[in-house]
Design an enzyme around this catalytic site. Sequence first.
Site, PDB file in Angstrom:
ATOM      1  N   SER A  60       3.413  -2.522  10.377  1.00  0.00           N
ATOM      2  CA  SER A  60       4.920  -2.472  10.474  1.00  0.00           C
ATOM      3  C   SER A  60       5.584  -3.819   9.928  1.00  0.00           C
ATOM      4  O   SER A  60       6.621  -4.024  10.776  1.00  0.00           O
ATOM      5  CB  SER A  60       5.067  -2.123  11.929  1.00  0.00           C
ATOM      6  N   LYS A  75       0.154   4.232  -0.002  1.00  0.00           N
ATOM      7  CA  LYS A  75      -0.622   5.325   0.390  1.00  0.00           C
ATOM      8  C   LYS A  75      -0.525   6.732  -0.387  1.00  0.00           C
ATOM      9  O   LYS A  75      -0.457   6.351  -1.603  1.00  0.00           O
ATOM     10  CB  LYS A  75      -0.131   5.824   1.973  1.00  0.00           C
ATOM     11  N   ASN A 131       0.906  -1.204   0.024  1.00  0.00           N
ATOM     12  CA  ASN A 131       0.072  -0.009   0.089  1.00  0.00           C
ATOM     13  C   ASN A 131       0.779   1.118  -0.217  1.00  0.00           C
ATOM     14  O   ASN A 131       1.645   1.420   0.959  1.00  0.00           O
ATOM     15  CB  ASN A 131      -0.837  -0.025   1.300  1.00  0.00           C
ATOM     16  N   GLY A 142       2.076   1.878  10.812  1.00  0.00           N
ATOM     17  CA  GLY A 142       3.111   2.946  10.711  1.00  0.00           C
ATOM     18  C   GLY A 142       3.617   3.189  11.970  1.00  0.00           C
ATOM     19  O   GLY A 142       4.148   4.443  12.084  1.00  0.00           O
ATOM     20  N   GLU A 200      -5.117  -5.823  10.558  1.00  0.00           N
ATOM     21  CA  GLU A 200      -4.239  -4.801  10.651  1.00  0.00           C
ATOM     22  C   GLU A 200      -4.581  -4.063  11.722  1.00  0.00           C
ATOM     23  O   GLU A 200      -5.441  -3.063  11.830  1.00  0.00           O
ATOM     24  CB  GLU A 200      -4.419  -3.722   9.548  1.00  0.00           C
ATOM     25  N   GLU A 259      -6.763   3.989   8.015  1.00  0.00           N
ATOM     26  CA  GLU A 259      -6.712   5.458   7.762  1.00  0.00           C
ATOM     27  C   GLU A 259      -8.214   5.920   7.152  1.00  0.00           C
ATOM     28  O   GLU A 259      -8.496   6.989   7.309  1.00  0.00           O
ATOM     29  CB  GLU A 259      -5.656   5.476   6.818  1.00  0.00           C
ATOM     30  N   HIS A 287      -9.465   0.419   4.943  1.00  0.00           N
ATOM     31  CA  HIS A 287      -8.129   0.576   5.538  1.00  0.00           C
ATOM     32  C   HIS A 287      -8.370   1.523   6.746  1.00  0.00           C
ATOM     33  O   HIS A 287      -9.314   2.316   6.960  1.00  0.00           O
ATOM     34  CB  HIS A 287      -7.270   1.299   4.621  1.00  0.00           C
TER      35      HIS A 287
HETATM   36  C1  PEP Z   1      -0.928  -0.358   5.944  1.00  0.00           C
HETATM   37  O1  PEP Z   1      -1.154   0.897   5.800  1.00  0.00           O
HETATM   38  O2  PEP Z   1      -1.866  -0.979   5.505  1.00  0.00           O
HETATM   39  C2  PEP Z   1       0.239  -0.671   6.795  1.00  0.00           C
HETATM   40  C3  PEP Z   1       0.246  -2.041   7.273  1.00  0.00           C
HETATM   41  O3  PEP Z   1       1.180   0.405   7.069  1.00  0.00           O
HETATM   42  P1  PEP Z   1       2.642   0.022   7.896  1.00  0.00           P
HETATM   43  O4  PEP Z   1       3.300  -1.461   7.139  1.00  0.00           O
HETATM   44  O5  PEP Z   1       3.545   1.150   7.337  1.00  0.00           O
HETATM   45  O6  PEP Z   1       2.552  -0.176   9.377  1.00  0.00           O
END
Ligand code: PEP
Length: 251
Positions: free
Chosen positions: A213, A12, A10, A174, A168, A98, A96
């Site tokens: 992460s 973003k 992703n 993040g 997630e 976010e 997601h």
């Molecule tokens: C994501 O945005 O789906 C995500 C898992 O981000 P990150 O790997 O940066 O934690």
Amino acid sequence: MKRRPFIAGNWKMHKAPAEADALAEQLKRALADVTAVDIAVAPTFLSLPAVIARLRHSNIGVASQNVAVEAQGAFTGEVSAEMIKVAGAQYAIVGHSERRQVFGETDAVVARKVQACFRAGLAPILCVGETLPEREAGQEEAVVGRQLDVALAGLSADQVGALTIAYEPVWAIGTGKVASPAQANDVHAFIRGWLGRYPAFVARNVRIQYGGSVKGSNAAGLLAQPEIDGALVGGAALTVDEFVAIVQAAG
Ligand code: PEP
């Protein structure tokens, strides 16, 4: 039977079209020999056409990061699943954290977006996961169960069987704080059990990605877990070496 691993990146709100094209080209070269893993990347809407064109004859699929609920009309700023499909993408990330937290998407809106994907012929990657206070209150299964109950209400077994679900935990996205392989696997096993309400092929087929992460250095431990079928990768998906290491850990 082990499901075919699926690693998705992703991107973003990073990488304008020329940069996205360059990253796609580097990934295409670096991952050309991978045959045992499904791979996808999710650029911004603006960069979708360039990335789709770059990856057309490759083993890397393309996802959008979001879809509109409606197919077309007076919805300023939105892009429909139908348009994304016509542009040549195969997948769409839906729900997601976010989108849920920053843009206020409710479970009901997420459900309509999952339906929009099926209407248009895009394969949804449905994100679910609990916040830190919810985890600290021991509510992760209740939260994920509620998100699934609402998002998947009204879908046929065949549609649910065609989903990818990304677990997630919001506290791990993040933040550099990764769920331990056992913590992640426990929630994946809960999701697999939740899918048991459908005919057996559904729980057998649905791939459940972990996201939060994931990096080259922790991917193997996570992907070795029996219920973890892949990863949805944010930050590390922007670095060729990191993303390649994660894909290699899956293969
Ligand atoms: C994501 O945005 O789906 C995500 C898992 O981000 P990150 O790997 O940066 O934690």
